[in-house]
Write a protein that holds these residues in place. Structure first.
Motif, PDB file in Angstrom:
ATOM      1  N   TYR A  99      12.488  15.710   0.736  1.00  0.00           N
ATOM      2  CA  TYR A  99      12.949  16.768   1.631  1.00  0.00           C
ATOM      3  C   TYR A  99      11.742  17.567   2.101  1.00  0.00           C
ATOM      4  O   TYR A  99      10.721  17.646   1.404  1.00  0.00           O
ATOM      5  N   ALA A 100      11.852  18.164   3.272  1.00  0.00           N
ATOM      6  CA  ALA A 100      10.745  18.941   3.842  1.00  0.00           C
ATOM      7  C   ALA A 100      10.701  20.314   3.185  1.00  0.00           C
ATOM      8  O   ALA A 100      11.031  21.338   3.781  1.00  0.00           O
ATOM      9  N   GLU A 101      10.281  20.331   1.920  1.00  0.00           N
ATOM     10  CA  GLU A 101      10.166  21.577   1.171  1.00  0.00           C
ATOM     11  C   GLU A 101       8.690  21.954   1.025  1.00  0.00           C
ATOM     12  O   GLU A 101       7.803  21.129   1.180  1.00  0.00           O
ATOM     13  N   ALA A 102       8.419  23.189   0.694  1.00  0.00           N
ATOM     14  CA  ALA A 102       7.042  23.706   0.654  1.00  0.00           C
ATOM     15  C   ALA A 102       6.076  22.890  -0.207  1.00  0.00           C
ATOM     16  O   ALA A 102       4.959  22.615   0.214  1.00  0.00           O
ATOM     17  N   PRO A 103       6.447  22.478  -1.439  1.00  0.00           N
ATOM     18  CA  PRO A 103       5.485  21.718  -2.247  1.00  0.00           C
ATOM     19  C   PRO A 103       5.037  20.429  -1.577  1.00  0.00           C
ATOM     20  O   PRO A 103       3.879  20.028  -1.703  1.00  0.00           O
ATOM     21  N   LEU A 104       5.950  19.766  -0.862  1.00  0.00           N
ATOM     22  CA  LEU A 104       5.594  18.519  -0.184  1.00  0.00           C
ATOM     23  C   LEU A 104       4.549  18.781   0.891  1.00  0.00           C
ATOM     24  O   LEU A 104       3.610  18.010   1.068  1.00  0.00           O
ATOM     25  N   GLN A 105       4.673  19.882   1.619  1.00  0.00           N
ATOM     26  CA  GLN A 105       3.722  20.196   2.681  1.00  0.00           C
ATOM     27  C   GLN A 105       2.317  20.458   2.123  1.00  0.00           C
ATOM     28  O   GLN A 105       1.325  20.257   2.807  1.00  0.00           O
ATOM     29  N   ALA A 106       2.228  20.892   0.880  1.00  0.00           N
ATOM     30  CA  ALA A 106       0.932  21.235   0.303  1.00  0.00           C
ATOM     31  C   ALA A 106       0.097  20.005  -0.028  1.00  0.00           C
ATOM     32  O   ALA A 106      -1.111  20.104  -0.202  1.00  0.00           O
ATOM     33  N   ALA A 107       0.717  18.833  -0.144  1.00  0.00           N
ATOM     34  CA  ALA A 107      -0.018  17.622  -0.504  1.00  0.00           C
ATOM     35  C   ALA A 107      -0.768  17.084   0.713  1.00  0.00           C
ATOM     36  O   ALA A 107      -0.371  17.268   1.841  1.00  0.00           O
ATOM     37  N   ASP A 108      -1.876  16.393   0.447  1.00  0.00           N
ATOM     38  CA  ASP A 108      -2.643  15.861   1.567  1.00  0.00           C
ATOM     39  C   ASP A 108      -3.333  14.540   1.218  1.00  0.00           C
ATOM     40  O   ASP A 108      -2.965  13.490   1.715  1.00  0.00           O
ATOM     41  N   ALA A 109      -4.302  14.581   0.318  1.00  0.00           N
ATOM     42  CA  ALA A 109      -5.132  13.401   0.060  1.00  0.00           C
ATOM     43  C   ALA A 109      -4.330  12.208  -0.462  1.00  0.00           C
ATOM     44  O   ALA A 109      -4.701  11.053  -0.225  1.00  0.00           O
ATOM     45  N   GLU A 110      -3.231  12.456  -1.163  1.00  0.00           N
ATOM     46  CA  GLU A 110      -2.475  11.366  -1.782  1.00  0.00           C
ATOM     47  C   GLU A 110      -1.700  10.506  -0.779  1.00  0.00           C
ATOM     48  O   GLU A 110      -1.162   9.454  -1.148  1.00  0.00           O
ATOM     49  N   TRP A 111      -1.616  10.916   0.467  1.00  0.00           N
ATOM     50  CA  TRP A 111      -0.863  10.147   1.454  1.00  0.00           C
ATOM     51  C   TRP A 111      -1.365   8.714   1.579  1.00  0.00           C
ATOM     52  O   TRP A 111      -0.623   7.813   1.950  1.00  0.00           O
ATOM     53  N   ALA A 112      -2.635   8.487   1.279  1.00  0.00           N
ATOM     54  CA  ALA A 112      -3.197   7.143   1.403  1.00  0.00           C
ATOM     55  C   ALA A 112      -2.482   6.137   0.512  1.00  0.00           C
ATOM     56  O   ALA A 112      -2.519   4.925   0.771  1.00  0.00           O
ATOM     57  N   GLU A 113      -1.812   6.600  -0.543  1.00  0.00           N
ATOM     58  CA  GLU A 113      -1.081   5.706  -1.446  1.00  0.00           C
ATOM     59  C   GLU A 113       0.306   5.358  -0.924  1.00  0.00           C
ATOM     60  O   GLU A 113       0.939   4.428  -1.421  1.00  0.00           O
ATOM     61  N   ILE A 114       0.797   6.111   0.050  1.00  0.00           N
ATOM     62  CA  ILE A 114       2.195   6.004   0.471  1.00  0.00           C
ATOM     63  C   ILE A 114       2.312   5.179   1.749  1.00  0.00           C
ATOM     64  O   ILE A 114       1.693   5.492   2.762  1.00  0.00           O
ATOM     65  N   GLU A 115       3.141   4.136   1.712  1.00  0.00           N
ATOM     66  CA  GLU A 115       3.247   3.229   2.844  1.00  0.00           C
ATOM     67  C   GLU A 115       4.207   3.724   3.926  1.00  0.00           C
ATOM     68  O   GLU A 115       3.993   3.491   5.110  1.00  0.00           O
ATOM     69  N   GLY A 116       5.278   4.370   3.504  1.00  0.00           N
ATOM     70  CA  GLY A 116       6.256   4.861   4.463  1.00  0.00           C
ATOM     71  C   GLY A 116       6.874   6.150   3.970  1.00  0.00           C
ATOM     72  O   GLY A 116       6.830   6.457   2.768  1.00  0.00           O
ATOM     73  N   LEU A 117       7.465   6.914   4.876  1.00  0.00           N
ATOM     74  CA  LEU A 117       8.073   8.200   4.530  1.00  0.00           C
ATOM     75  C   LEU A 117       9.419   8.353   5.209  1.00  0.00           C
ATOM     76  O   LEU A 117       9.533   8.195   6.430  1.00  0.00           O
ATOM     77  N   LEU A 118      10.425   8.688   4.407  1.00  0.00           N
ATOM     78  CA  LEU A 118      11.720   9.118   4.914  1.00  0.00           C
ATOM     79  C   LEU A 118      11.865  10.569   4.508  1.00  0.00           C
ATOM     80  O   LEU A 118      12.024  10.883   3.327  1.00  0.00           O
TER      81      LEU A 118
END
Length: 253
Positions: A99-118
């Motif tokens: 869900y588009a909650e505040a803690p999710l928005q704070a992440a950045d560098a780890e996106w390289a591990e994630i292939e897709g996002l719902l």
């Protein structure tokens, strides 16, 4: 974007119906070793569910799992699961469900591990911030369509970068056995409107009859959530048996 990630996602839906199955991140009732069952059963996409404070579109089973999960619900908490998924004997894609909650928005560098996002939530600034950061790191976007969709929803579906998840039965996620009598019409409508990505129904799909019904009516696979959690809490064998049988149903039509 890593070419292995890109190639795997680009092949989704090309050879056989997609089996997308939910896996909760940091749910103390679902140990990490349950991932072996997903590999053994030949699951195509692991939908990694992050902790959420207010999972508005999820029913009792998935919602409770999200709320009891440990951690803070940040992207980095899914990194180890994503790496394990990429090491499967049967290659699978690692997709983040959040869900588009505040803690999710704070992440950045780890996106390289994630292939897709719902990413669920109102299509406002918070969600757009999450999507922008994910795209910047090469993470492809999956779009979710409600049961009754409008032109704005169709426009979003056309922009999906891997597949579209389509609401199968009205209501929140949960265990149901009813078939959707309007699925074929809804799928045809989306195709006529130019949605070319795989369309994979979910929400309310629990039974083998529902999965068979979905692919026979033109869906490109199914998304499983609540029943997967039920089986995962029972045992590894119960989960593997359920997912393995679902794989057979999808492959045989």
């Amino acid at each position: 974007m890593d070419q292995t990630r890109s190639s795997r996602l680009g092949q989704l839906g090309c050879a056989r119906p997609l089996l997308v199955a939910y896996f909760p991140i940091n749910d103390p009732l679902v140990p990490a070793d349950r991932l072996k069952a997903y590999d053994s059963a030949g699951v195509d996409v692991i939908e990694m569910g992050l902790k959420a404070v207010n999972p508005t579109q999820d029913g009792t089973i998935v919602g409770a799992s999200m709320m009891r999960a440990t951690g803070k619900g940040v992207v980095g908490e899914a990194s180890e699961t994503a790496r394990r998924v990429r090491s499967f004997h049967n290659p699978a894609a690692a997709i983040l469900f959040a869900y588009a909650e505040a803690p999710l928005q704070a992440a950045d560098a780890e996106w390289a591990e994630i292939e897709g996002l719902l990413c669920l939530g109102s299509d406002g600034a918070a969600r757009q911030t999450v999507l922008s950061r994910a795209r910047w790191h090469g993470t492809r976007i999956i779009e979710f369509l409600p049961y009754t969709f409008d032109q704005a929803d169709i426009s979003r579906a056309r922009q999906a970068e891997t597949y579209v998840m389509l609401h199968y039965t009205p209501g929140k996620t949960g265990l149901r056995d009813a078939l959707d009598p309007h699925l074929a019409t809804r799928l045809s409508h989306l195709r006529a409107e130019g949605v070319i990505q795989p369309i994979v129904p979910g929400v309310g799909i629990s039974s083998f009859d529902q999965a068979r019904d979905a692919v026979q009516k033109g869906a490109n696979g199914v998304v499983l959530g609540s029943m997967v959690l039920v089986k995962a809490q029972q045992s590894s064998q119960a989960l593997e048996d359920y997912l393995g049988r679902m794989r057979e149903v999808l492959d045989c039509g």
